[in-house]
Design a protein around this motif. Sequence first.
Motif, mmCIF file in Angstrom:
data_model
loop_
_atom_site.group_PDB
_atom_site.id
_atom_site.type_symbol
_atom_site.label_atom_id
_atom_site.label_comp_id
_atom_site.label_asym_id
_atom_site.label_seq_id
_atom_site.Cartn_x
_atom_site.Cartn_y
_atom_site.Cartn_z
ATOM 1 N N LEU A 324 0.675 -1.225 0.335
ATOM 2 C CA LEU A 324 -0.199 -0.165 -0.592
ATOM 3 C C LEU A 324 0.776 0.798 -0.239
ATOM 4 C CD1 LEU A 324 -2.466 -1.035 2.914
ATOM 5 C CD2 LEU A 324 -3.449 -1.170 0.388
ATOM 6 N N PRO A 325 0.317 2.629 -0.632
ATOM 7 C CA PRO A 325 1.161 3.739 -0.094
ATOM 8 C C PRO A 325 1.240 4.397 1.161
ATOM 9 C CG PRO A 325 -0.633 3.924 -2.055
ATOM 10 C CD PRO A 325 -1.145 2.775 -1.814
ATOM 11 N N ALA A 326 1.602 4.742 1.422
ATOM 12 C CA ALA A 326 2.381 5.085 2.691
ATOM 13 C C ALA A 326 1.182 6.070 3.118
ATOM 14 C CB ALA A 326 3.478 6.371 2.683
ATOM 15 N N ASP A 327 0.561 7.299 2.148
ATOM 16 C CA ASP A 327 -0.710 7.927 3.663
ATOM 17 C C ASP A 327 -1.725 6.311 3.462
ATOM 18 O OD1 ASP A 327 -1.240 7.110 0.487
ATOM 19 O OD2 ASP A 327 -2.123 9.597 -0.155
ATOM 20 N N HIS A 328 -1.930 5.205 2.673
ATOM 21 C CA HIS A 328 -3.276 4.539 2.958
ATOM 22 C C HIS A 328 -2.921 3.841 4.269
ATOM 23 C CE1 HIS A 328 -3.997 4.887 -0.442
ATOM 24 N NE2 HIS A 328 -4.266 4.147 -1.346
ATOM 25 N N ARG A 329 -3.399 4.747 5.290
ATOM 26 C CA ARG A 329 -3.325 4.184 6.984
ATOM 27 C C ARG A 329 -4.001 3.763 7.324
ATOM 28 N NH1 ARG A 329 -0.438 8.945 6.723
ATOM 29 N NH2 ARG A 329 -2.611 10.435 6.531
ATOM 30 N N ILE A 330 -4.400 3.176 8.333
ATOM 31 C CA ILE A 330 -5.940 2.683 9.039
ATOM 32 C C ILE A 330 -7.173 3.629 8.736
ATOM 33 C CG2 ILE A 330 -5.763 3.896 11.297
ATOM 34 C CD1 ILE A 330 -6.581 0.622 11.803
ATOM 35 N N THR A 331 -6.637 5.028 8.778
ATOM 36 C CA THR A 331 -8.216 5.513 8.911
ATOM 37 C C THR A 331 -7.980 6.675 7.599
ATOM 38 O OG1 THR A 331 -6.774 7.564 9.248
ATOM 39 C CG2 THR A 331 -7.564 6.544 10.876
ATOM 40 N N PHE A 332 -7.469 5.714 6.478
ATOM 41 C CA PHE A 332 -7.521 6.212 5.433
ATOM 42 C C PHE A 332 -8.830 5.504 4.462
ATOM 43 C CE2 PHE A 332 -6.925 6.221 0.649
ATOM 44 C CZ PHE A 332 -6.455 7.118 0.286
ATOM 45 N N ARG A 333 -9.299 4.979 4.853
ATOM 46 C CA ARG A 333 -10.692 4.415 3.841
ATOM 47 C C ARG A 333 -12.206 5.543 4.812
ATOM 48 N NH1 ARG A 333 -13.826 -1.580 3.766
ATOM 49 N NH2 ARG A 333 -15.545 -1.324 3.500
#
Length: 412
Positions: A324-333
Amino acid sequence: MTRQLWIVVALLVAACTPSRRADVPLPPLDPSRLKHEQHAQIPCVSCHRGTKRPGADDHKPCDDSGCHKKEFLGPPGKLCTVCHEQVTTQPLAAPLKDYPTTAPWQSMPPAFSHKSHMDADKMEGTVGFHVACVDCHTAPDGLQVRPNHATCSRCHAAEAGLSRVARMEDCTGCHVGGARTRTRNRLIAGDLRFSHDRHKTDRKGVPIRCEACHVRSATSASHDDHVAPRIESCVGCHDDTKRTPYPMRMRICETCHREKSATLTALAPRNHLPATERPLDHTLAFRRDHAEAAANSAARCATCHTQMSGNPRQACDECHQRMLPADHRITFRELDHGPEAAADRDRCATCHVVEFCTACHAQRPRSHGFVGSFEREHGRLARLNVRSCITCHVESFCTNCHAAAPAARRLP
């Protein structure tokens, strides 16, 4: 080192990378060369007497049969250029051309089959022993790359007494008419250098087998399918310091090139490097910062990343489908992907297809709350960002309710 500095380094590396040079086209066939077709009525042995070049015996046989009597009795002319570099009245000042010729074009080429000569059973029944590479490619004074007639005569001369083999007197048994390129791929040309003698053994004295480089010779039935060794076959030895000294490694241009044409920051071709080799800018931080470098020169990435799918400019999906890209954190969705998708949908499409979005958006969003509770809240959210509504709903979806609603409840 700051991120901006890494970007500058990546751009410099891409800018300094030398472009691939096209192969120099072959020169035309030398018009001064002897035309074998014009001498077809003369037996080959009349001119080719032993291993010496024709004419070595005081221009015989060219001047002893009357064929070129007029040219030899007159002043030096065009006929002299068949064997001499230049026309002159001083015999000692007229240097001879190489014989056999080293020109790119080969006249009356041999129809030779490595497959036939390396067939152990066939050779055992014909000559009484197994033919190996050294039987033909080794001369009394060392290794010879191209065997000559003396080598072939060991088996094909009448004195050998072998049956079912082409005779040396029958030139058409081995040679075919016309001309062809001597070295099709022209790997050892220009500023390239290579020595078979230096590749007999490695630095420990262990013999280097011919098959280690010429892996396809045993199955080659003709000149057309006898391909030259691939550059990749050199890497295994030249990057092993136990077999090759460090100054002769593949990444050092002078190992094979007479002149160094690459720069310090240039990338060597992928086939010149081992699988573990990395460019200078591929530091620990490069994985995080490689997006800018890839966007500026995707073709440079494809120099090494040859197993990526897609074309040279879109060859990243095999990694990005798994990592996953670096900004696809747990809160990204839940929080971030909406604004990001609205700002740059093309970035999303790098990894996600349309079906990926519709599969999620076909479900009821969490912002809609429980069934029946969102009717009172949706007006405020629609006023703030009506674009979020049309992500899933078409205009007719809204008019189904608002056309029948009292005027006091209609949205302005």
